[in-house]
Structure formats: structure tokens, C-alpha cells
Design an enzyme around this catalytic site. Structure first.
Site, PDB file in Angstrom:
ATOM      1  N   TYR A 158       0.843  -1.204   0.000  1.00  0.00           N
ATOM      2  CA  TYR A 158       0.000   0.000   0.000  1.00  0.00           C
ATOM      3  C   TYR A 158       0.876   1.251   0.000  1.00  0.00           C
ATOM      4  O   TYR A 158       0.674   2.158  -0.818  1.00  0.00           O
ATOM      5  CB  TYR A 158      -0.909  -0.026   1.236  1.00  0.00           C
ATOM      6  CG  TYR A 158      -1.955   1.048   1.243  1.00  0.00           C
ATOM      7  CD1 TYR A 158      -3.068   0.975   0.407  1.00  0.00           C
ATOM      8  CD2 TYR A 158      -1.853   2.155   2.092  1.00  0.00           C
ATOM      9  CE1 TYR A 158      -4.045   1.967   0.417  1.00  0.00           C
ATOM     10  CE2 TYR A 158      -2.824   3.138   2.114  1.00  0.00           C
ATOM     11  CZ  TYR A 158      -3.918   3.039   1.266  1.00  0.00           C
ATOM     12  OH  TYR A 158      -4.883   4.025   1.275  1.00  0.00           O
TER      13      TYR A 158
HETATM   14  N1  LIG Z   1     -10.118   5.676   4.247  1.00  0.00           N
HETATM   15  C1  LIG Z   1      -8.879   6.067   4.535  1.00  0.00           C
HETATM   16  O1  LIG Z   1      -8.485   6.197   5.685  1.00  0.00           O
HETATM   17  C2  LIG Z   1      -7.926   6.380   3.411  1.00  0.00           C
HETATM   18  C3  LIG Z   1      -6.725   7.014   3.739  1.00  0.00           C
HETATM   19  C4  LIG Z   1      -5.843   7.317   2.730  1.00  0.00           C
HETATM   20  C5  LIG Z   1      -6.133   7.010   1.420  1.00  0.00           C
HETATM   21  N2  LIG Z   1      -7.303   6.409   1.124  1.00  0.00           N
HETATM   22  C6  LIG Z   1      -7.580   6.100  -0.279  1.00  0.00           C
HETATM   23  O2  LIG Z   1      -8.793   6.693  -0.648  1.00  0.00           O
HETATM   24  C7  LIG Z   1      -9.411   5.896  -1.666  1.00  0.00           C
HETATM   25  C8  LIG Z   1     -10.832   5.554  -1.224  1.00  0.00           C
HETATM   26  O3  LIG Z   1     -10.748   4.766  -0.053  1.00  0.00           O
HETATM   27  P1  LIG Z   1     -12.005   4.428   0.858  1.00  0.00           P
HETATM   28  O4  LIG Z   1     -11.510   4.392   2.234  1.00  0.00           O
HETATM   29  O5  LIG Z   1     -13.140   5.286   0.491  1.00  0.00           O
HETATM   30  O6  LIG Z   1     -12.249   2.904   0.413  1.00  0.00           O
HETATM   31  P2  LIG Z   1     -13.578   2.056   0.144  1.00  0.00           P
HETATM   32  O7  LIG Z   1     -13.158   0.641   0.195  1.00  0.00           O
HETATM   33  O8  LIG Z   1     -14.672   2.522   1.038  1.00  0.00           O
HETATM   34  O9  LIG Z   1     -13.955   2.457  -1.358  1.00  0.00           O
HETATM   35  C9  LIG Z   1     -13.130   2.076  -2.441  1.00  0.00           C
HETATM   36  C10 LIG Z   1     -14.014   1.815  -3.647  1.00  0.00           C
HETATM   37  O10 LIG Z   1     -13.147   1.479  -4.748  1.00  0.00           O
HETATM   38  C11 LIG Z   1     -13.794   0.474  -5.496  1.00  0.00           C
HETATM   39  N3  LIG Z   1     -12.801  -0.262  -6.277  1.00  0.00           N
HETATM   40  C12 LIG Z   1     -11.783  -1.029  -5.816  1.00  0.00           C
HETATM   41  N4  LIG Z   1     -11.102  -1.571  -6.831  1.00  0.00           N
HETATM   42  C13 LIG Z   1     -11.692  -1.147  -7.977  1.00  0.00           C
HETATM   43  C14 LIG Z   1     -11.439  -1.368  -9.357  1.00  0.00           C
HETATM   44  N5  LIG Z   1     -10.457  -2.177  -9.777  1.00  0.00           N
HETATM   45  N6  LIG Z   1     -12.208  -0.735 -10.259  1.00  0.00           N
HETATM   46  C15 LIG Z   1     -13.232   0.062  -9.854  1.00  0.00           C
HETATM   47  N7  LIG Z   1     -13.538   0.286  -8.561  1.00  0.00           N
HETATM   48  C16 LIG Z   1     -12.769  -0.307  -7.635  1.00  0.00           C
HETATM   49  C17 LIG Z   1     -14.467  -0.411  -4.452  1.00  0.00           C
HETATM   50  O11 LIG Z   1     -15.507  -1.203  -5.029  1.00  0.00           O
HETATM   51  C18 LIG Z   1     -14.973   0.631  -3.458  1.00  0.00           C
HETATM   52  O12 LIG Z   1     -16.287   1.037  -3.761  1.00  0.00           O
HETATM   53  C19 LIG Z   1      -8.519   4.683  -1.858  1.00  0.00           C
HETATM   54  O13 LIG Z   1      -7.625   4.906  -2.936  1.00  0.00           O
HETATM   55  C20 LIG Z   1      -7.739   4.627  -0.568  1.00  0.00           C
HETATM   56  O14 LIG Z   1      -6.504   3.973  -0.731  1.00  0.00           O
HETATM   57  C21 LIG Z   1      -8.214   6.072   2.084  1.00  0.00           C
END
Ligand SMILES: NC(=O)c1ccc[n+]([C@@H]2O[C@H](COP(=O)([O-])OP(=O)(O)OC[C@H]3O[C@@H](n4cnc5c(N)ncnc54)[C@H](O)[C@@H]3O)[C@@H](O)[C@H]2O)c1
Length: 251
Positions: A158
Site C-alpha cells: 500500500y
Molecule cells: N479511508 C482512509 O483512511 C484512506 C486514507 C488514505 C487514502 N485512502 C484512499 O482513498 C481511496 C478511497 O478509499 P475508501 O476508504 O473510500 O475505500 P472504500 O473501500 O470505502 O472504497 C473504495 C471503492 O473502490 C472500489 N474499487 C476497488 N477496486 C476497484 C477497481 N479495480 N475498479 C473500480 N472500482 C474499484 C471499491 O468497489 C470501493 O467502492 C482509496 O484509494 C484509498 O486507498 C483512504
């Protein structure tokens, strides 16, 4: 609050859940036409329905951002339906297996995370750039992570792929700096979403303890920054990774 001209179309990838869903809802409430994309089509359709029920304009399509050929058909449809696609927010991402030291990382899991978190952002960008270049306007925003800036122990794949996203937008921002297209990233710390809920609690505690504000970020705080970065007003910043870490990364 950033203003949007009308019409203004933003595609949100990962709109079924978490940060993407929240950004889609906020943009829909501000008069933007939102295209909700996700590999979870029922989740994406649910977000689009909620936007529409609240008086906004939204559609949903299934997409898998690691499949270059299949997604190019989806993007063609998105462009032809909207006439002009002004911005893309790519929130699709996965953590892979966490709370493991680097010597314990399975190369197959590393590859799985790499394909969604780093190859995916490149493929999404490549799919929309020809259209944005034709219009000489665009906003591309990929969600990186504090893990890409600081490195999170226990999250080799990650952290490495999110650092890759930061490098990707640095390079791409310069590639298109003389056009009307900006390419940026956002690096959140911990925000309670289904992705975080699926991590081992020890991993979440490790990450949250490092936040100087001593709290997690809120979905609305991410959505507000996203809306600003993809608005026309955010016009002199490209290749940059915006911070959203409660003071953990002050750069
Ligand atoms: N939540 C956190 O604390 C956090 C912190 C830093 C970065 N992020 C980043 O923010 C982004 C969103 O994270 P989140 O926490 O909302 O996650 P989440 O799991 O709630 O949502 C992610 C979404 O991406 C979709 N997805 C995954 N792989 C896919 C693909 N190959 N094609 C199309 N859709 C796909 C999933 O179906 C899901 O709906 C991610 O990139 C994550 O790495 C999140």
C-alpha cells in the site's frame, strides 16, 4: 465553497463507498452532473440514485480500472453522454493484506495492490486525457495516502503504490502543464470507511495514533477538498499532492 459552471460533469471512480461516495454526493448537491463509477455497480447505482433523489443529476456505470480495454468502452460512453467530461476523481483503491512485515509480503498480493492502486490511476488518466486535451480543459485527481508520503509499517504494498501515485501526478502534472489540464493527488490520513474497517485493529491504531489532531478525518473534510481541487477555481496547482492528515505530514 467552490463554484461550478453549468453544465459541469465529474466522474467519480470508487463512488460506491467511502470517500468516493461522499465526494459524489457533495458534488451532486452543488449542481455538478456526477458519473458514479465502480466495479460494485449496485453500490454506484445506489449513490447515483441518492443524488438524483436529492434533486441532483447522476448516472452510474460499472468499471474495473485495471482492465484497459473494457474501461475504454466505458469512458467513451461517459464522454458521449456528457458531451464534455470536465473532471475525474479516482478513489478506487485497496490496502491488500496489512499488518505484515516486508519479508512476509506475498508477491501476488503486492501485484494485486499495484494493479489497482498504481496501474489503475495511469489507465484511468490515459483513457480520459485524449478527450480533455481536445477540450483543452480537465481536472484529474487521484487519491494517494499519507502512507505514500510517510510509509506505514505493516503496509509495504500500500505504501509503495501510494508513493507511486505521488510520483505519477508529479510527472503527469508537468506533462500537461501547458494545457488547461491539471493532475493532482490527495493524501488523507485515516478516515473511517469500509476500507479501514477491514484492516486489523492494531494497524488502524498505529495509523491513528500518529495523527497530531488525535482524531480521524471526516468524509466531509475529504469531499470538500476534492470538490475544490476539481473545480475551475483550482487552476494554478498541478502535479501536487494535497495533504489531509490532521498535521501528520506538513508538506
Ligand atoms: N479511508 C482512509 O483512511 C484512506 C486514507 C488514505 C487514502 N485512502 C484512499 O482513498 C481511496 C478511497 O478509499 P475508501 O476508504 O473510500 O475505500 P472504500 O473501500 O470505502 O472504497 C473504495 C471503492 O473502490 C472500489 N474499487 C476497488 N477496486 C476497484 C477497481 N479495480 N475498479 C473500480 N472500482 C474499484 C471499491 O468497489 C470501493 O467502492 C482509496 O484509494 C484509498 O486507498 C483512504
Amino acid at each position: 465553497m467552490p463554484g461550478f459552471p453549468s453544465p459541469y460533469t465529474v466522474a467519480v471512480v470508487g463512488a460506491a463507498s467511502g470517500i468516493g461516495r461522499s465526494a459524489a454526493m457533495l458534488l451532486g448537491g452543488r449542481g455538478v452532473t456526477v458519473v458514479c463509477l465502480d466495479r460494485d455497480i449496485s453500490g454506484a447505482a445506489g449513490t447515483a440514485d441518492e443524488i438524483t433523489a436529492a434533486g441532483g443529476s447522476a448516472k452510474a456505470h460499472a468499471i474495473d480500472i485495471v482492465d484497459a480495454a473494457a474501461q475504454s468502452i466505458v469512458w467513451e460512453k461517459v464522454v458521449s453522454e456528457s458531451g464534455q467530461l470536465h473532471a475525474v476523481v479516482n478513489c478506487a483503491g485497496v490496502t491488500g493484506k496489512a499488518n505484515l512485515k516486508a519479508h512476509q509480503v506475498d508477491p501476488d498480493d503486492f501485484d494485486f495492490v499495484y494493479r489497482i492502486n498504481l496501474l489503475g490511476p495511469l489507465l484511468v488518466s490515459q483513457a480520459v486525457l485524449p478527450h480533455m486535451l481536445e477540450k483543452n480543459y480537465g481536472r484529474i485527481l487521484h487519491i494517494a495516502s499519507i502512507a505514500g508520503k510517510e510509509g506505514n509499517a505493516g503496509m509495504t504494498a500500500y505504501s509503495a503504490t501510494k508513493a507511486g501515485v505521488i510520483g505519477l501526478v508529479k510527472s503527469m502534472g508537468k506533462d500537461y502543464a501547458e494545457t488547461g489540464i491539471t493532475v493532482n493527488a490527495l493524501a488523507p490520513a485515516v478516515i473511517r470507511t469500509p476500507m479501514v474497517a477491514a484492516l486489523p485493529e492494531a494497524q488502524v491504531k498505529y495509523m491513528t495514533d500518529k495523527i497530531p489532531m488525535k482524531r480521524c478525518g471526516e468524509l466531509d473534510e475529504a469531499a470538500e477538498m476534492i470538490a475544490w481541487i476539481v473545480s475551475p477555481a483550482c487552476s494554478f496547482t498541478t502535479g501536487f499532492t494535497f495533504d489531509l492528515s490532521g498535521g501528520r505530514a506538513v508538506y
